[in-house]
Design a protein around this motif. Structure first.
Motif, PDB file in Angstrom:
ATOM      1  N   THR A 143       0.850  -1.194   0.000  1.00 36.51           N
ATOM      2  CA  THR A 143       0.000   0.000   0.000  1.00 36.51           C
ATOM      3  C   THR A 143       0.885   1.242   0.000  1.00 36.51           C
ATOM      4  O   THR A 143       2.028   1.202   0.462  1.00 36.51           O
ATOM      5  N   ILE A 144       0.347   2.351  -0.489  1.00 36.10           N
ATOM      6  CA  ILE A 144       1.125   3.573  -0.548  1.00 36.10           C
ATOM      7  C   ILE A 144       1.438   4.089   0.848  1.00 36.10           C
ATOM      8  O   ILE A 144       2.536   4.594   1.106  1.00 36.10           O
ATOM      9  N   GLU A 145       0.462   3.923   1.786  1.00 32.05           N
ATOM     10  CA  GLU A 145       0.712   4.371   3.156  1.00 32.05           C
ATOM     11  C   GLU A 145       1.790   3.526   3.824  1.00 32.05           C
ATOM     12  O   GLU A 145       2.648   4.045   4.533  1.00 32.05           O
ATOM     13  N   ARG A 148       5.161   4.423   2.337  1.00 29.43           N
ATOM     14  CA  ARG A 148       5.584   5.723   2.891  1.00 29.43           C
ATOM     15  C   ARG A 148       6.152   5.573   4.290  1.00 29.43           C
ATOM     16  O   ARG A 148       7.214   6.119   4.613  1.00 29.43           O
ATOM     17  N   LEU A 207       9.220   5.437  -3.635  1.00 29.67           N
ATOM     18  CA  LEU A 207       8.125   6.237  -3.098  1.00 29.67           C
ATOM     19  C   LEU A 207       7.736   7.345  -4.077  1.00 29.67           C
ATOM     20  O   LEU A 207       6.541   7.601  -4.295  1.00 29.67           O
ATOM     21  N   ARG A 210       5.681   5.980  -7.003  1.00 30.67           N
ATOM     22  CA  ARG A 210       4.284   5.668  -6.687  1.00 30.67           C
ATOM     23  C   ARG A 210       3.506   6.904  -6.274  1.00 30.67           C
ATOM     24  O   ARG A 210       2.286   6.951  -6.426  1.00 30.67           O
ATOM     25  N   GLN A 211       4.194   7.904  -5.746  1.00 28.08           N
ATOM     26  CA  GLN A 211       3.533   9.127  -5.303  1.00 28.08           C
ATOM     27  C   GLN A 211       4.398  10.318  -5.712  1.00 28.08           C
ATOM     28  O   GLN A 211       5.106  10.897  -4.888  1.00 28.08           O
ATOM     29  N   ARG A 213       6.092  13.799  -6.479  1.00 24.04           N
ATOM     30  CA  ARG A 213       6.032  15.095  -5.819  1.00 24.04           C
ATOM     31  C   ARG A 213       6.911  16.076  -6.596  1.00 24.04           C
ATOM     32  O   ARG A 213       7.941  15.691  -7.158  1.00 24.04           O
ATOM     33  N   ASN A 222       0.069  12.649   3.643  1.00 23.65           N
ATOM     34  CA  ASN A 222      -1.015  11.720   3.968  1.00 23.65           C
ATOM     35  C   ASN A 222      -1.826  11.390   2.715  1.00 23.65           C
ATOM     36  O   ASN A 222      -1.476  11.795   1.602  1.00 23.65           O
ATOM     37  N   ARG A 223      -2.929  10.701   2.903  1.00 22.30           N
ATOM     38  CA  ARG A 223      -3.732  10.261   1.760  1.00 22.30           C
ATOM     39  C   ARG A 223      -4.360  11.427   0.998  1.00 22.30           C
ATOM     40  O   ARG A 223      -4.803  11.257  -0.148  1.00 22.30           O
ATOM     41  N   GLY A 225      -2.690  14.218   0.404  1.00 27.11           N
ATOM     42  CA  GLY A 225      -1.613  15.008  -0.175  1.00 27.11           C
ATOM     43  C   GLY A 225      -1.086  16.102   0.726  1.00 27.11           C
ATOM     44  O   GLY A 225      -0.259  16.905   0.304  1.00 27.11           O
TER      45      GLY A 225
END
Length: 320
Positions: A143-145, A148, A207, A210-211, A213, A222-223, A225
């Motif tokens: 999971t992304i969380e 992270r 990271l 997948r997310q 920035r 957080n979820r 942003g």
């Protein structure tokens, strides 16, 4: 004509003119002092029976400050360290007032005479390498969380960064080509370069894949942003430690916080044979005494390498 209640103007000048412009205080200092005064004004207003806007400088007496500090420590269940931080914010304002308006010097002297409180000095929480590995294994990296959290905790262990230093991290501060390193902004807005292990750099890349920035955006969000807060990290870390304690029982007796990884970094670097002056620069300590304090909790040489900790091969510092 003299103002009937100069307190609001003095408080505004303290934050806007003195702290922000003349002292160039960091945003963290300003926020800390702001929180202190928000709590103090609310406390005084409740005791006086009026609103915060009706408070005068005379209402903030030394006795009132002592009562507030007692309230912060006992009713609000704050630590002695938090109590002393609140007092620092109050003292700073009254030092400003004493210089700007000498007619209040007597009251200022009384408030400035309120002493800091001494508390017991406890040993820092030291994490063994296998305990670090167990904690890092808990986040679900599918999971992304979870990814992270794993990257954040791995970064804390690699860099020895303070939690806010890590949460302020932006992609532009990371060098993704060899030699891998990161630029951290520490206390007093001091900058330092910290080496990164290849494993940590790979995790940071994953990271960002997948997310994504922007270069100047916070990396750990957080979820929604929004940048993560330190309290949220402590909450998640407590859950990971509780889960890790099922396989590593020694964790049950330890109070693990994000700062525990900073202690672990210092001790493990010493165990790996890294020079104490190098560790001082790595952690951003002003004095060697602070670094020696961290290093004095060394227990035994490193025996595990799974999380990418420092090692010594042929007398050279691997990853330094």
């Amino acid at each position: 004509m003299k103002m009937s209640n100069p307190f609001p103007a003095l408080l505004r000048a303290f934050f806007q003119e003195w702290l922000a412009e003349q002292r160039s205080a960091s945003i963290h200092t300003i926020r800390s002092y702001r929180d202190t005064w928000r709590l103090l004004l609310r406390f005084v207003a409740e005791r006086k029976g009026g609103g915060a806007a009706r408070i005068t400088l005379a209402d903030i007496s030394a006795n009132e400050v002592r009562a507030f500090l007692s309230h912060a420590e006992h009713e609000r269940k704050g630590t002695i360290g938090t109590r002393n931080c609140r007092l620092a914010g109050i003292r700073s304002f009254f030092s400003f007032v004493a210089d700007k308006n000498p007619e209040y010097i007597a009251q200022c002297a009384e408030v400035l005479g309120v002493p800091l409180k001494r508390g017991p000095t406890s040993a820092p929480c030291y994490l063994e390498p296998e305990e670090v590995e167990a904690i890092l294994a808990q986040p679900d990296r599918s999971t992304i969380e979870g990814l992270r959290d794993h990257v954040l905790l791995s970064f804390l262990y690699n860099s020895g960064a303070r939690i806010q230093e890590a949460l302020d991290l932006c992609p532009e501060a990371i060098r993704f080509e060899a030699p891998y390193c990161v630029r951290l902004h520490g206390k007093g807005r001091k900058e330092r370069l910290c080496p990164l292990w290849p494993e940590t750099t790979t995790l940071l890349k994953k990271l960002l894949e997948r997310q994504p920035r922007a270069p100047g955006e916070r990396l750990f969000v957080n979820r929604y942003g929004e940048p993560l807060g330190a309290s949220g990290v402590r909450f998640k870390l407590a859950a990971y430690v509780e889960a890790a304690a099922k396989t590593i029982p020694t964790l049950r007796s330890k109070h693990v916080t994000p700062h525990s990884f900073r202690h672990a970094t210092a001790v493990h670097l010493v165990s790996a044979g890294v020079d104490i002056t190098v560790i001082r620069s790595w952690l951003g300590h002003v004095s060697l005494d602070t670094t020696n304090c961290r290093a004095s909790w060394q227990t035994r040489p490193l025996t595990t390498r799974g999380t990418g900790p420092p090692s010594v091969e042929g007398g050279q510092h691997v990853g330094c």
